[in-house]
Design an enzyme around this catalytic site. Structure first.
Site, PDB file in Angstrom:
ATOM      1  N   HIS A 155     -10.749   8.827   8.351  1.00 39.11           N
ATOM      2  CA  HIS A 155     -10.281  10.122   7.896  1.00 39.11           C
ATOM      3  C   HIS A 155      -9.517  11.245   9.267  1.00 39.11           C
ATOM      4  O   HIS A 155      -9.573  10.419  10.206  1.00 39.11           O
ATOM      5  CB  HIS A 155     -11.244  11.214   7.400  1.00 39.11           C
ATOM      6  CG  HIS A 155     -11.897  10.713   6.131  1.00 39.11           C
ATOM      7  ND1 HIS A 155     -11.238  10.922   4.833  1.00 39.11           N
ATOM      8  CD2 HIS A 155     -13.059   9.989   5.877  1.00 39.11           C
ATOM      9  CE1 HIS A 155     -12.093  10.283   3.846  1.00 39.11           C
ATOM     10  NE2 HIS A 155     -12.853   9.740   4.443  1.00 39.11           N
ATOM     11  N   ALA A 156      -9.000  12.274   8.778  1.00 32.36           N
ATOM     12  CA  ALA A 156      -8.268  13.156   9.691  1.00 32.36           C
ATOM     13  C   ALA A 156      -7.553  12.297  10.964  1.00 32.36           C
ATOM     14  O   ALA A 156      -6.687  11.387  10.338  1.00 32.36           O
ATOM     15  CB  ALA A 156      -9.583  13.961  10.596  1.00 32.36           C
TER      16      ALA A 156
END
Lengths: 85, 146
Positions: A15-16
């Site tokens: 993620h991110a």
């Protein structure tokens, strides 16, 4: 086609920042890149595809590359997934 | 999942932070969060890690904070597009905002993953950008996120 299975070690999953890094790295290769989790396969060059998998730490994924630079692509991308951050 | 009281249309805004603040303030109005500034900061911190502007004029900012009482999904359509440092470089005019309590392990990731899957389809993108009434939008989004 070349493929390799890897356990995701990224602390907060894919993620991110790691997700963006994975996609940018994938886009540098001319090979077609796919990421597979269970029975789902997505385009490894698409951030939405990657995010749609909701890959958490400890998940087993398969990186697939098909094209001229497939070996290098699989090596580079699995090393991102296997790193701790 | 999306509640009609968590939908904003025609939001006038001058920056990413201002946009986030206005949406988070709505969650405060409906009692979902406690301290607005702390939650805004959590969302901004997440944007710092990597933009949630995934292209097509859509962003999915999200944040985890102990100031969030329960997982909340909000939707906002902006009156004017704002810069979001998006992956495709385009400004953002449509947002889904996900706020979750600090102890919610993967709740937001599930919502995020469902949204990401939908946003790959252009008809979903077109619908969320064009549906004119709150009720119709809520009905559409909830049916799609089932």
């Amino acid at each position: 086609m070349k493929e390799q299975s890897v356990i995701v070690q990224l602390e907060s999953g894919l993620h991110a920042r790691p997700a963006s890094e994975f996609v940018s790295a994938a886009q540098r290769f001319s090979s077609k890149i796919s990421l597979q989790v269970g029975d789902k396969t997505v385009d490894g060059k698409s951030i939405l595809g990657i995010l749609s998998l909701a890959v958490a730490k400890g998940t087993q994924v398969v990186v697939q590359a098909d094209g001229q630079d497939e070996e290098e692509a699989v090596r580079a991308l699995t090393s991102i997934l296997a790193s701790a951050q | 999942m999306l509640d009609s009281q968590h939908v904003l249309f025609h939001v006038t805004t001058d920056s990413q932070e201002d946009t986030i603040r206005k949406v988070v303030a709505l969650a405060a109005d409906t009692g979902r969060i406690k301290d607005i500034s702390a939650v805004v900061q959590a969302v901004l911190d997440r944007e710092q890690e990597g933009t949630t502007g995934f292209g097509k004029g859509i962003a999915i900012p999200h944040g985890k904070s102990d100031q969030v009482k329960e997982p909340t999904l909000l939707f906002a359509r902006l009156a004017n597009p704002v810069d979001w440092n998006s992956l495709d470089g385009n400004p953002v005019d449509t947002l889904f905002v996900i706020l979750v309590p600090a102890d919610a392990a993967t709740e937001h990731l599930k919502i995020l993953s469902k949204l990401a899957r939908k946003l790959m389809h252009d008809d979903f993108v077109q619908q969320i950008k064009s549906i004119a009434s709150t009720e119709a939008l809520v009905q559409y989004v909830n049916a799609e996120l089932q």
